[in-house]
Design an enzyme around this catalytic site. Structure first.
Site, PDB file in Angstrom:
ATOM      1  N   MET A   1       0.844  -1.189   0.000  1.00 51.31           N
ATOM      2  CA  MET A   1       0.000   0.000   0.000  1.00 51.31           C
ATOM      3  C   MET A   1       0.884   1.245   0.000  1.00 51.31           C
ATOM      4  SD  MET A   1      -2.246  -1.517   3.141  1.00 51.31           S
ATOM      5  CE  MET A   1      -3.358  -0.119   3.303  1.00 51.31           C
TER       6      MET A   1
ATOM      7  N   GLY B   1       2.434   4.498   4.347  1.00 55.57           N
ATOM      8  CA  GLY B   1       2.787   3.365   3.508  1.00 55.57           C
ATOM      9  C   GLY B   1       2.981   2.080   4.289  1.00 55.57           C
ATOM     10  N   SER B   2       2.476   0.979   3.771  1.00 53.03           N
ATOM     11  CA  SER B   2       2.500  -0.258   4.549  1.00 53.03           C
ATOM     12  C   SER B   2       2.192  -1.442   3.642  1.00 53.03           C
ATOM     13  CB  SER B   2       1.483  -0.161   5.687  1.00 53.03           C
ATOM     14  OG  SER B   2       0.279   0.405   5.222  1.00 53.03           O
ATOM     15  N   ARG B   3       1.851  -2.577   4.275  1.00 50.85           N
ATOM     16  CA  ARG B   3       1.680  -3.817   3.517  1.00 50.85           C
ATOM     17  C   ARG B   3       0.732  -4.738   4.272  1.00 50.85           C
ATOM     18  NH1 ARG B   3       6.757  -7.350   1.421  1.00 50.85           N
ATOM     19  NH2 ARG B   3       5.917  -9.446   1.598  1.00 50.85           N
TER      20      ARG B   3
END
Length: 236
Positions: free
Chosen positions: A105, A193-195
Site C-alpha cells: 500500500m 505506507g504499509s503492507r
C-alpha cells in the site's frame, strides 16, 4: 453527489492539522503585512493547505459494499499492488507451508483494511518490530505487525498480517478473538505506507498475479477449494 467520508482514525489528526495551519499562518501573516513580503505568506498558506489536503485525502473512507454468494471467494483486504504470490513457510502461527499473497500500500492508497472472508477470528496479536520498507520480503517477519487468524465456517484457517512500513508508525486492528469476520467490514487501519500479507492454503485458486493493482473489498483475489486435496498452485 455523495458526501466524502473521513475514516475515524484520521479525524483527530485532521483537526490537529487545521489548528497547526492557523498556528503557522497567523504569525506569518502578521509578520509579512508589508506588500513586498506578502509572497512569503502566500507560499506558506499554499504549502500548509496542501498538507491539509493530503491528510484529508489519506484518511478518505470510501463506501464499498460487495455482494457475493460464494463463501469460498477471498476478497482483497486492502488497496494496493500485489508484490508476492508464492508458497512460503509461515512460522508464527501455522508452522507449515502456506501460499503467501502480499499487497503493498503506497501513501496514496486507501489505508482501511477489510476482512477478506467470512468466519470467526481465532487470533489477534500485535508484535513490535522494525520499520523497514514494506516492499522488502523481510518486512513480513521483522517489522512491527499484527496477525489476525480467521476460521471459515468450513473450518479452513487463513491469516491476515498487517505490516508497518518505513513511514507507517501505527497499526490499528479492530479484530479480536471471538469476533465474527464479515465482508464489507473493516478489520483495521494502517497509517501511511504499509503492507498486508495473507497466508492461504496451498491449494487456493488464485485470480491475481504479481504486479496487479487491487482494490480492498472489491477485487476477488482467489478461491478456497472445496476439496482440500486439490493443489492448483503447484507451479506458483
Amino acid at each position: 453527489m455523495k458526501k466524502p467520508r473521513i475514516h475515524k482514525e484520521g479525524r483527530g489528526l485532521i483537526v490537529g492539522t487545521v489548528l497547526l495551519l492557523f498556528l503557522i499562518n497567523i504569525p506569518v501573516y502578521l509578520l509579512t503585512t508589508e506588500v513586498h513580503m506578502q509572497w512569503i505568506f502566500g507560499i506558506t498558506l499554499a504549502l500548509t493547505a496542501m498538507l491539509l489536503v493530503f491528510v484529508t485525502y489519506f484518511f478518505r473512507n470510501p463506501v464499498r459494499v460487495l455482494e457475493i454468494d460464494d463463501p469460498n471467494f477471498i476478497i482483497a483486504p486492502a488497496d494496493g499492488r500485489v508484490v508476492v504470490v508464492e508458497p512460503t513457510d509461515e512460522n508464527e502461527f501455522f508452522h507449515e507451508r502456506k501460499l503467501q499473497v502480499s499487497i503493498f500500500m503506497s501513501p496514496f492508497n486507501v489505508h482501511a483494511n477489510w476482512y477478506p472472508i467470512e468466519g470467526t477470528v481465532l487470533v489477534s496479536e500485535h508484535q513490535k518490530g522494525r520499520h523497514k520498507g514494506a516492499w522488502l520480503p523481510k518486512s513480513s517477519t521483522e517489522n512491527e505487525r499484527s496477525l489476525v487468524v480467521i476460521e471459515t465456517p468450513s473450518k479452513v484457517q487463513i491469516a491476515v498480517r498487517q505490516v508497518a512500513g518505513a513511514m507507517a508508525r501505527r497499526i490499528v486492528t479492530y479484530a479480536k478473538p471471538g469476533h465474527q469476520a464479515h465482508r464489507n467490514t473493516h478489520l483495521g487501519f494502517i497509517k501511511l505506507g504499509s503492507r498486508v500479507d495473507m497466508y492461504l492454503p496451498l491449494n487456493t485458486e488464485m485470480f491475481v498475479t504479481v504486479g496487479e493493482a487491487v482494490r480492498g473489498n472489491e477485487t476477488i483475489i482467489g478461491r478456497l477449494q472445496d476439496d482440500p486435496t486439490i493443489n492448483t498452485n503447484e507451479e506458483v
